[in-house]
Enzyme design. Structure first.
Site, PDB file in Angstrom:
ATOM      1  N   ASP A 182      -6.410   6.295   0.937  1.00 59.59           N
ATOM      2  CA  ASP A 182      -6.112   6.404  -0.484  1.00 59.59           C
ATOM      3  C   ASP A 182      -7.216   5.815  -1.353  1.00 59.59           C
ATOM      4  O   ASP A 182      -8.156   5.195  -0.865  1.00 59.59           O
ATOM      5  CB  ASP A 182      -4.776   5.724  -0.800  1.00 59.59           C
ATOM      6  CG  ASP A 182      -4.585   4.399  -0.061  1.00 59.59           C
ATOM      7  OD1 ASP A 182      -5.596   3.731   0.233  1.00 59.59           O
ATOM      8  OD2 ASP A 182      -3.442   4.031   0.229  1.00 59.59           O
ATOM      9  N   ASP A 225       8.158  -2.689   1.287  1.00 62.86           N
ATOM     10  CA  ASP A 225       9.206  -1.679   1.144  1.00 62.86           C
ATOM     11  C   ASP A 225       8.998  -0.517   2.105  1.00 62.86           C
ATOM     12  O   ASP A 225       9.656   0.519   1.989  1.00 62.86           O
ATOM     13  CB  ASP A 225       9.284  -1.176  -0.298  1.00 62.86           C
ATOM     14  CG  ASP A 225       7.977  -0.543  -0.781  1.00 62.86           C
ATOM     15  OD1 ASP A 225       7.011  -0.449   0.021  1.00 62.86           O
ATOM     16  OD2 ASP A 225       7.911  -0.145  -1.961  1.00 62.86           O
ATOM     17  N   HIS A 254       6.326   1.371   2.505  1.00 63.33           N
ATOM     18  CA  HIS A 254       5.480   2.499   2.116  1.00 63.33           C
ATOM     19  C   HIS A 254       4.210   2.545   2.962  1.00 63.33           C
ATOM     20  O   HIS A 254       3.619   1.521   3.284  1.00 63.33           O
ATOM     21  CB  HIS A 254       5.158   2.487   0.617  1.00 63.33           C
ATOM     22  CG  HIS A 254       4.199   1.435   0.173  1.00 63.33           C
ATOM     23  ND1 HIS A 254       4.596   0.277  -0.453  1.00 63.33           N
ATOM     24  CD2 HIS A 254       2.849   1.365   0.241  1.00 63.33           C
ATOM     25  CE1 HIS A 254       3.541  -0.453  -0.758  1.00 63.33           C
ATOM     26  NE2 HIS A 254       2.460   0.179  -0.339  1.00 63.33           N
TER      27      HIS A 254
END
Length: 262
Positions: A70, A139, A141
């Site tokens: 990313d 979380d 991700h």
């Protein structure tokens, strides 16, 4: 799914680096070895070990092509919080790898959707990714695929949650407003298309995420849970991250891995 439990972060990092090096060294196909890479705190120990091994001649990156997970949208590569900067500062500047073999999404593109489509096509042009290393958030991700991202998603533009911007604000003067609100990210489907996926999970704050990855149901709420459907998924974790696993699960993976070298 394999779950490799190590005593601490350093041992986890060394195990993961040795595994990656062994895969590169054992690559016999008439094409480059294609390696997916993450940023963040989780892989830094792995990068340090791989740098050391490269300098000692134990692994070569001359025939390795990399694709990063990313990049923040709107940050120039020269910005000290861009992932282009991170990767060069923590890894690429310290190993011998052809610059043309390094692929990172362009956060300054005028055509984000076109950039993501180009990225997917370039991955496909190499025959796909052989091994994708990653880390996960508290979380669950994976890359910037926040909770409720489709488990079949491809590389695209992602809106970052307030929680993610708050967590990442420690790198932006503790001001969440300075953290970009969007990023370009490979999709869950992009990652799980890889032949192998090696995810690093360390620290007690990731314990719920590890339990969801290994023991929970497959759900968009925990995008990491998509690894349960991957035949070549490996979790490398430390003891601190195992706090939410049931005792039977913990003992099972220790037992089944006790005779494995890598």
């Amino acid at each position: 799914m394999r779950v490799v439990i190590q005593d601490n972060y350093d041992k986890m990092s060394k195990w993961a680096a040795n595994y990656i090096a062994a895969k590169i060294n054992g690559h016999k196909e008439n094409r480059p070895f294609v390696l997916g890479l993450p940023t963040g705190s989780s892989p830094i120990g792995v990068y340090k070990e791989l740098i050391k091994m490269n300098k000692e001649g134990k692994v070569s990156f001359e025939n390795v092509v990399t694709f990063n997970m990313d990049e923040y949208l709107g940050l120039p590569r020269e910005h000290d919080q861009s992932y282009w900067y991170f990767m060069h500062d923590n890894f690429f500047d310290h190993i011998k790898i052809p610059a043309a073999n390094v692929n990172i999404l362009n956060g300054m593109t005028d055509d984000p959707e076109g950039e993501c489509e180009r990225y997917e096509k370039k991955i496909a042009s190499y025959g796909g990714i052989d091994l994708f290393m990653g880390g996960i958030g508290v979380d669950g991700h994976l890359a910037f695929n926040e909770p409720y991202t489709s488990l079949s998603s491809r590389t695209g533009v992602r809106n970052l949650t307030t929680d993610t911007r708050i967590v990442n604000s420690r790198f932006f003067g503790n001001d969440p407003e300075k953290v970009p609100a969007q990023a370009l990210s490979v999709g869950i489907g992009t990652v799980t298309d890889s032949k192998e996926v090696l995810v690093l999970i360390s620290g007690h704050n990731k314990a719920r995420a590890l339990a969801a990855t290994v023991e929970g149901g497959v759900s968009q709420k925990w995008t990491c849970s998509a690894l349960q459907l991957h035949n070549g998924a490996i979790i490398a974790c430390d003891e601190a991250a195992c706090g939410e696993l049931t005792v039977d699960t913990y003992k099972y993976f220790l037992d089944i891995e006790k005779n494995e070298r890598l």
